[in-house]
Design a protein around this motif. Structure first.
Motif, PDB file in Angstrom:
ATOM      1  N   ILE A  90      -0.392  -1.813  14.009  1.00  0.00           N
ATOM      2  CA  ILE A  90      -1.624  -2.519  13.648  1.00  0.00           C
ATOM      3  C   ILE A  90      -1.283  -3.678  12.715  1.00  0.00           C
ATOM      4  O   ILE A  90      -0.385  -3.564  11.877  1.00  0.00           O
TER       5      ILE A  90
ATOM      6  N   GLN B 258      -5.812  -9.068   4.525  1.00  0.00           N
ATOM      7  CA  GLN B 258      -6.440  -8.738   3.260  1.00  0.00           C
ATOM      8  C   GLN B 258      -6.711 -10.007   2.454  1.00  0.00           C
ATOM      9  O   GLN B 258      -5.797 -10.702   2.024  1.00  0.00           O
TER      10      GLN B 258
ATOM     11  N   ARG C 257      -4.812   6.794  18.710  1.00  0.00           N
ATOM     12  CA  ARG C 257      -4.641   5.587  17.896  1.00  0.00           C
ATOM     13  C   ARG C 257      -5.039   5.897  16.473  1.00  0.00           C
ATOM     14  O   ARG C 257      -6.174   6.259  16.202  1.00  0.00           O
TER      15      ARG C 257
ATOM     16  N   LEU D 200       0.849  -1.201   0.000  1.00  0.00           N
ATOM     17  CA  LEU D 200       0.000   0.000   0.000  1.00  0.00           C
ATOM     18  C   LEU D 200       0.881   1.246   0.000  1.00  0.00           C
ATOM     19  O   LEU D 200       1.745   1.392   0.870  1.00  0.00           O
TER      20      LEU D 200
ATOM     21  N   PHE E 172       2.977   1.271   5.993  1.00  0.00           N
ATOM     22  CA  PHE E 172       2.622  -0.137   5.863  1.00  0.00           C
ATOM     23  C   PHE E 172       3.805  -0.971   5.406  1.00  0.00           C
ATOM     24  O   PHE E 172       4.596  -0.541   4.568  1.00  0.00           O
TER      25      PHE E 172
ATOM     26  N   PHE F 177      -0.614  -7.618   6.652  1.00  0.00           N
ATOM     27  CA  PHE F 177       0.256  -6.434   6.660  1.00  0.00           C
ATOM     28  C   PHE F 177       0.410  -5.926   8.075  1.00  0.00           C
ATOM     29  O   PHE F 177      -0.564  -5.884   8.837  1.00  0.00           O
TER      30      PHE F 177
ATOM     31  N   GLY G  38     -10.584  -5.083   0.588  1.00  0.00           N
ATOM     32  CA  GLY G  38      -9.712  -4.127   1.236  1.00  0.00           C
ATOM     33  C   GLY G  38      -9.125  -4.712   2.514  1.00  0.00           C
ATOM     34  O   GLY G  38      -9.636  -5.691   3.059  1.00  0.00           O
ATOM     35  N   PRO G  39      -8.013  -4.139   2.995  1.00  0.00           N
ATOM     36  CA  PRO G  39      -7.434  -4.610   4.258  1.00  0.00           C
ATOM     37  C   PRO G  39      -8.413  -4.466   5.415  1.00  0.00           C
ATOM     38  O   PRO G  39      -9.154  -3.477   5.503  1.00  0.00           O
TER      39      PRO G  39
ATOM     40  N   PHE H 176      -8.823  -4.564   9.635  1.00  0.00           N
ATOM     41  CA  PHE H 176      -8.152  -4.454  10.935  1.00  0.00           C
ATOM     42  C   PHE H 176      -8.280  -5.771  11.709  1.00  0.00           C
ATOM     43  O   PHE H 176      -9.370  -6.351  11.800  1.00  0.00           O
TER      44      PHE H 176
ATOM     45  N   PHE I 106      -7.418   2.168  -2.941  1.00  0.00           N
ATOM     46  CA  PHE I 106      -8.180   2.030  -1.704  1.00  0.00           C
ATOM     47  C   PHE I 106      -8.295   3.370  -1.001  1.00  0.00           C
ATOM     48  O   PHE I 106      -7.323   4.113  -0.886  1.00  0.00           O
TER      49      PHE I 106
ATOM     50  N   ASP J 214      -4.334  -4.404  17.304  1.00  0.00           N
ATOM     51  CA  ASP J 214      -3.354  -3.332  17.412  1.00  0.00           C
ATOM     52  C   ASP J 214      -2.618  -3.439  18.754  1.00  0.00           C
ATOM     53  O   ASP J 214      -3.007  -4.202  19.644  1.00  0.00           O
TER      54      ASP J 214
ATOM     55  N   GLN K 227      -6.847   2.937  10.993  1.00  0.00           N
ATOM     56  CA  GLN K 227      -7.438   3.182   9.687  1.00  0.00           C
ATOM     57  C   GLN K 227      -8.295   2.011   9.251  1.00  0.00           C
ATOM     58  O   GLN K 227      -7.904   0.851   9.400  1.00  0.00           O
ATOM     59  N   PHE K 228      -9.448   2.353   8.679  1.00  0.00           N
ATOM     60  CA  PHE K 228     -10.326   1.353   8.097  1.00  0.00           C
ATOM     61  C   PHE K 228     -10.465   1.632   6.608  1.00  0.00           C
ATOM     62  O   PHE K 228     -10.552   2.789   6.195  1.00  0.00           O
ATOM     63  N   PHE K 229     -10.524   0.552   5.835  1.00  0.00           N
ATOM     64  CA  PHE K 229     -10.430   0.657   4.381  1.00  0.00           C
ATOM     65  C   PHE K 229     -11.749   0.375   3.680  1.00  0.00           C
ATOM     66  O   PHE K 229     -12.558  -0.431   4.152  1.00  0.00           O
ATOM     67  N   GLY K 230     -11.909   1.018   2.531  1.00  0.00           N
ATOM     68  CA  GLY K 230     -13.017   0.720   1.657  1.00  0.00           C
ATOM     69  C   GLY K 230     -12.736  -0.533   0.848  1.00  0.00           C
ATOM     70  O   GLY K 230     -11.667  -1.142   0.973  1.00  0.00           O
ATOM     71  N   PRO K 231     -13.670  -0.914  -0.029  1.00  0.00           N
ATOM     72  CA  PRO K 231     -13.543  -2.172  -0.777  1.00  0.00           C
ATOM     73  C   PRO K 231     -12.590  -2.104  -1.964  1.00  0.00           C
ATOM     74  O   PRO K 231     -12.228  -3.133  -2.511  1.00  0.00           O
ATOM     75  N   GLY K 232     -12.187  -0.907  -2.369  1.00  0.00           N
ATOM     76  CA  GLY K 232     -11.230  -0.776  -3.462  1.00  0.00           C
ATOM     77  C   GLY K 232     -11.882  -0.506  -4.805  1.00  0.00           C
ATOM     78  O   GLY K 232     -13.048  -0.841  -5.043  1.00  0.00           O
TER      79      GLY K 232
ATOM     80  N   TYR L 189      -3.146  -5.959   9.753  1.00  0.00           N
ATOM     81  CA  TYR L 189      -4.284  -6.044   8.866  1.00  0.00           C
ATOM     82  C   TYR L 189      -4.266  -7.370   8.120  1.00  0.00           C
ATOM     83  O   TYR L 189      -3.208  -7.924   7.828  1.00  0.00           O
TER      84      TYR L 189
END
Lengths: 114, 112
Positions: free
Chosen positions: B34, B38, A100, A43, B102, B89, B43-44, B46, A90, B49, A103-108, B36
């Motif tokens: 953290i 995938q 803290r 990433l 990352f 990751f 997407g990655p 969580f 992403f 942590d 991070q939270f990710f979308g589906p891409g 992750y």
């Protein structure tokens, strides 16, 4: 999924055309990020935003611009797409609290530039 | 689904065995880390942590260990299942208001 959607999910375009990818969040998070993911590179951060109209460059920002006119939307634009921008993109939001950076990710979005 | 990494290190484990995935981080001042997961085409996600003032944290079937002396992070998965097959990751949070950094990831392949 932390209320993150990306559109489109897939796009094929031609070299030289403009492309805009949209990231939408429903939970009013301040920080939003755009990454690209390529084999062998993991990433890589393109741009990020820390508020409406507040953005900063990441590691691989050349050839990309962003805009954030509303809290919920973060747009990534390729002004003139090149084949090297073929990638999976992403979006992420920072849902962290108390320092803290979670991070939270979308589906891409899978983008192919021919 | 999208191939996340054609050149990633791969760990193959037998179903039911424990897995250990390692990560070296770069900034000795990073204060938060953290892991992750995938899966292909997604997407990655969580997983768990840990703050830099801890050396171990446990979740459900996962444990993260932090060794600040050698800047090393590991993720242990107990009783690995086929659904654990994915790319994993690590990410570190450098000091200041900067984004996560990352690692390149490790592919975990579970053999049934």
């Amino acid at each position: 999924d932390a209320g993150i959607t990306q559109s489109p999910r897939h796009k094929v375009t031609e070299t030289g055309t403009p492309v805009t990818l949209r990231c939408h969040q429903t939970e009013n998070h301040r920080y939003m990020y755009w990454y690209r993911q390529d084999p062998g590179h993991g990433l890589r951060l393109i741009h990020y935003s820390y508020g409406v109209k507040d953005t900063d460059k990441g590691e691989v920002s050349d050839g990309y611009s962003v805009s954030r006119s509303k809290t919920e939307d973060f747009l990534l634009t390729l002004e003139s797409a090149t084949s090297s921008q073929t990638s999976v993109y992403f979006c992420a939001i920072n849902q962290g609290t108390s320092g803290r950076n979670e991070q939270f990710f979308g589906p891409g979005t899978r983008l192919t530039v021919l | 689904g999208e191939s996340v990494g054609l050149h990633l290190p791969t760990l193959s484990v037998q179903e039911g065995d424990n897995s250990i995935i390692n990560c070296a981080y770069s900034n000795s001042a990073s204060d938060y880390f953290i892991w992750y997961k995938q899966e292909s085409g997604k997407g990655p996600q969580f997983i768990i942590d840990i703050r830099s003032n801890m050396d171990k944290r446990q979740g459900q079937r996962v444990t993260v260990l932090l060794n600040k002396t050698v800047k090393h992070l590991s993720l242990q998965i107990a009783a690995t299942q086929p659904g654990d097959s994915a790319v994993y990751f690590c990410a570190e949070n450098p000091p200041g208001n900067t984004p996560l950094v990352f690692g390149k990831g490790t592919r975990l392949s579970v053999i049934a």
